[in-house]
Design a protein around this motif. Structure first.
Motif, PDB file in Angstrom:
ATOM      1  N   THR A   1       0.829  -1.206   0.000  1.00 21.24           N
ATOM      2  CA  THR A   1       0.000   0.000   0.000  1.00 21.24           C
ATOM      3  C   THR A   1       0.862   1.255   0.000  1.00 21.24           C
ATOM      4  O   THR A   1       0.605   2.209  -0.737  1.00 21.24           O
ATOM      5  CB  THR A   1      -0.935   0.004   1.224  1.00 21.24           C
TER       6      THR A   1
ATOM      7  N   ASN B   1      -5.175  -3.760  -0.160  1.00 20.77           N
ATOM      8  CA  ASN B   1      -5.427  -2.719   0.835  1.00 20.77           C
ATOM      9  C   ASN B   1      -6.322  -3.158   1.980  1.00 20.77           C
ATOM     10  O   ASN B   1      -6.435  -2.455   2.990  1.00 20.77           O
ATOM     11  CB  ASN B   1      -6.050  -1.486   0.170  1.00 20.77           C
ATOM     12  N   ASP B   2      -6.982  -4.311   1.833  1.00 22.56           N
ATOM     13  CA  ASP B   2      -7.854  -4.804   2.898  1.00 22.56           C
ATOM     14  C   ASP B   2      -7.172  -5.863   3.756  1.00 22.56           C
ATOM     15  O   ASP B   2      -7.782  -6.398   4.683  1.00 22.56           O
ATOM     16  CB  ASP B   2      -9.140  -5.379   2.308  1.00 22.56           C
TER      17      ASP B   2
ATOM     18  N   TYR C   1      -1.461   5.222   8.733  1.00 17.39           N
ATOM     19  CA  TYR C   1      -2.294   4.641   7.690  1.00 17.39           C
ATOM     20  C   TYR C   1      -3.757   5.034   7.880  1.00 17.39           C
ATOM     21  O   TYR C   1      -4.452   5.392   6.927  1.00 17.39           O
ATOM     22  CB  TYR C   1      -2.183   3.111   7.705  1.00 17.39           C
ATOM     23  N   GLY C   2      -4.253   4.934   9.101  1.00 21.61           N
ATOM     24  CA  GLY C   2      -5.674   5.106   9.354  1.00 21.61           C
ATOM     25  C   GLY C   2      -6.122   6.522   9.594  1.00 21.61           C
ATOM     26  O   GLY C   2      -7.325   6.776   9.773  1.00 21.61           O
TER      27      GLY C   2
ATOM     28  N   GLN D   1      -2.628   4.967   3.067  1.00 23.37           N
ATOM     29  CA  GLN D   1      -3.872   4.226   2.807  1.00 23.37           C
ATOM     30  C   GLN D   1      -4.851   5.155   2.086  1.00 23.37           C
ATOM     31  O   GLN D   1      -5.191   6.219   2.579  1.00 23.37           O
ATOM     32  CB  GLN D   1      -4.485   3.758   4.129  1.00 23.37           C
TER      33      GLN D   1
ATOM     34  N   ASP E   1     -12.543   1.910  -0.687  1.00 25.57           N
ATOM     35  CA  ASP E   1     -11.360   2.257   0.113  1.00 25.57           C
ATOM     36  C   ASP E   1     -11.691   2.259   1.598  1.00 25.57           C
ATOM     37  O   ASP E   1     -10.928   1.736   2.421  1.00 25.57           O
ATOM     38  CB  ASP E   1     -10.829   3.637  -0.287  1.00 25.57           C
ATOM     39  N   TYR E   2     -12.810   2.872   1.950  1.00 21.01           N
ATOM     40  CA  TYR E   2     -13.210   2.946   3.357  1.00 21.01           C
ATOM     41  C   TYR E   2     -13.496   1.551   3.918  1.00 21.01           C
ATOM     42  O   TYR E   2     -13.111   1.236   5.044  1.00 21.01           O
ATOM     43  CB  TYR E   2     -14.435   3.850   3.511  1.00 21.01           C
TER      44      TYR E   2
ATOM     45  N   TRP F   1     -10.223  -0.404   4.582  1.00 16.18           N
ATOM     46  CA  TRP F   1      -9.551  -0.081   5.841  1.00 16.18           C
ATOM     47  C   TRP F   1     -10.246  -0.757   7.022  1.00 16.18           C
ATOM     48  O   TRP F   1      -9.584  -1.264   7.942  1.00 16.18           O
ATOM     49  CB  TRP F   1      -9.487   1.429   6.064  1.00 16.18           C
TER      50      TRP F   1
ATOM     51  N   ARG G   1      -9.080  -4.286   7.003  1.00 10.65           N
ATOM     52  CA  ARG G   1      -7.663  -4.377   7.372  1.00 10.65           C
ATOM     53  C   ARG G   1      -7.474  -4.175   8.864  1.00 10.65           C
ATOM     54  O   ARG G   1      -6.850  -4.983   9.546  1.00 10.65           O
ATOM     55  CB  ARG G   1      -6.853  -3.362   6.571  1.00 10.65           C
TER      56      ARG G   1
END
Length: 560
Positions: A18, A26-27, A104-105, A111, A118-119, A122, A125
């Motif tokens: 990422t 990304n997950d 990242y978050g 991210q 995308d949301y 995360w 993940r």
């Protein structure tokens, strides 16, 4: 083979993928704290090492031969690393996934938060973080039983970092950041669903996990933390340090040899500092000059954070007209200067984070600004030398040009060898006069202090981890030889304690690059072109120093 290796590595390390702009995973968030994961890595590296060594190297072109040399070195080094019990020390104050996860978050890091997917990625993940945290605690406990534990001085710094993520109101969490930046195209239904899901995740998963880590370190781990400073004091520590030295310097030089180099460099640079002190007419000794540089109001001109950032922008504007003289290749990726986030600023140094290879996310030069009114333009992170190292032409040029070079296989486009990258950054500090900077003797003094700081690292890192120096002795050695505060010296020494050997990479790389430049200037005479030298040095990307020397020798032969 190169492509297959890179794809499998990206799957095994999805957070790194990422960060490099590869959004396929990304997950995902594999638990790298388990023995099963380490076993999986060992099989992965051994498989590719076997395939690589069956390749007929002589049948390849020069570029592919270099790629083979780099990959072979990398695989052997990683397999050796898996034999070290560093997994028993999963978190430090300066290098931890617990802090990285916040970047990242936050919605401000690597991210992406552009689409509903995308949301959701995360959410998926970060939902794996509690299992990671529990495995990290289990590894800490294994270390406690084996005697492989962190120094007490570091543990007390980690605890408040973890506690900063413990909030009662999810809206005050760093992980709430993406909810304040919903793209305009999101529907009301998606906003509502995601807000509820994020707040529940913060409340029921993230805050409890950070709480467990903080409480464990405070109540169970801290009483068993060690009073010694270096890794050499733990069972198996000398072997761990020997590996770390080789890993970070990519050389066969011993700790004793590196320490002697550091002592010689400290002596040389102190002599240069004496010349600057005489030039500006300062009447007292070097320690008094250091105190003057740290306390005279002329060196703390800023009042606001915005003024500090404007100071960096002014440095960039001054050097920009001179760059074409030294560099033919310029990255497409832009550069942004930002203040370091508050939750990590107290323990942070100036830092560069690379942008994406397609240029959609800029490279970021983070400047820690705790108090703008105490921000020193000579001894602090705003000086010209720091910009040259962390931003342009240092890490920003090196990392961006490497990532943008699609002629390289992906594993080389994103390779990181500290001796090369940090050596390049430190070498770039010496280019100040050629780039229109260091016109003021105090900025020249600042550059010398940056250089001696890295020389001191050779002495203190070796001293700490071989038992020749305690934490307090290393701090005092640093204070005796450069102009910095005790707070900064303490943070630096504790950084070396947390990451054995990394501090050696700067000087190891810088001295090799300077050696190569001097060699080719002498060999080629009028045929030597500094801009061509820099372009060639950066063209192949980050690599072990022995491989770099081989490729640059071949370049010099072509010039002849």
């Amino acid at each position: 083979m190169f492509a297959a290796y890179w794809n499998e590595q990206a799957r095994l390390f999805p957070l790194a993928a990422t960060a490099e702009g590869d959004n396929r995973y990304n997950d995902q968030f594999p638990n790298d704290q388990t023995q099963a994961f380490r076993d999986q890595l060992r099989v992965f590296y051994q498989t590719y090492q076997t395939r690589l060594r069956k390749t007929d190297r002589q049948a390849l072109n020069a570029q592919d031969q270099t790629s083979c040399d780099i990959l072979d070195y990398d695989l052997a080094n990683k397999l050796a690393g898996l034999q070290q019990p560093v997994w028993m020390l999963p978190i430090t104050q300066s290098n931890s996934l617990t802090n990285t996860l916040g970047l990242y978050g936050s919605g401000q890091g690597t991210q992406p938060f552009q689409t509903v997917q995308d949301y959701d990625n995360w959410l998926e993940r970060v939902g794996h973080f509690p299992a990671w945290a529990d495995s990290a605690i289990a590894n800490f406990r294994r270390g406690m039983r084996a005697g492989v534990v962190l120094p007490r001085a570091l543990v007390v710094k980690i605890i408040p970092q973890l506690e900063s993520f413990v909030v009662t109101d999810p809206a005050k969490s760093l992980f709430n950041g993406p909810l304040t930046k919903f793209p305009a195209a999101f529907s009301a239904a998606d906003r509502g669903r995601l807000t509820a899901a994020y707040q529940q995740t913060i409340r029921t998963q993230l805050v409890p996990a950070y709480t467990r880590l903080a409480q464990f370190l405070k109540t169970e781990y801290l009483p068993q933390a060690r009073n010694s400073s270096g890794i050499g004091a733990v069972p198996g520590g000398p072997a761990m340090y020997a590996y770390a030295v080789h890993n970070w310097t990519t050389t066969a030089r011993t700790p004793a040899q590196l320490s002697q180099t550091g002592l010689a460099e400290v002596k040389r640079l102190r002599a240069e500092m004496e010349k600057i002190k005489t030039q500006v007419g300062f009447p007292d000794d070097l320690p008094a000059f250091f105190k003057f540089l740290n306390t005279d109001p002329r060196f703390t001109p800023y009042h606001t954070q915005a003024e500090v950032l404007a100071g960096s922008a002014a440095i960039q504007a001054r050097l920009a007209p001179h760059l074409p003289k030294l560099f033919g290749q310029v990255p497409r990726t832009g550069l942004e200067v930002r203040p370091t986030e508050a939750f990590r600023a107290a323990a942070a140094s100036p830092q560069y984070t690379a942008g994406t290879s397609d240029g959609t996310r800029p490279g970021i030069f983070y400047v820690p600004i705790l108090d703008a009114t105490t921000f020193n333009t000579v001894t602090g992170p705003a000086m010209e030398g720091v910009f040259l190292h962390e931003a342009i032409p240092g890490h920003h040029y090196q990392r961006s040009l490497q990532q943008e070079n699609t002629r390289l296989p992906a594993f080389r486009r994103f390779a990181r060898y500290s001796a090369f990258s940090e050596g390049w950054g430190l070498y770039c500090e010496s280019l100040g006069k050629e780039l229109g900077l260091y016109t003021d003797p105090y900025q020249q003094m600042g550059a010398l202090m940056l250089d001696i700081h890295r020389a001191i690292r050779l002495v203190t890192d070796v001293g700490l981890h071989t038992g020749a120096m305690t934490r307090e002795q290393a701090i005092q050695y640093m204070l005796d030889n450069e102009a910095l505060s005790e707070q900064f010296a303490t943070a630096e020494i504790e950084r070396y304690m947390a990451n054995p050997g990394q501090a050696l990479s700067y000087k190891a790389g810088q001295l090799k690059i300077r050696e190569l430049r001097a060699r080719y200037e002498q060999q080629l005479g009028k045929k030597f072109n500094l801009r061509a030298f820099h372009d060639e040095l950066l063209a192949g990307g980050s690599m072990p120093l022995a491989v770099l020397e081989k490729t640059m020798n071949a370049w010099a032969a072509r010039q002849r």
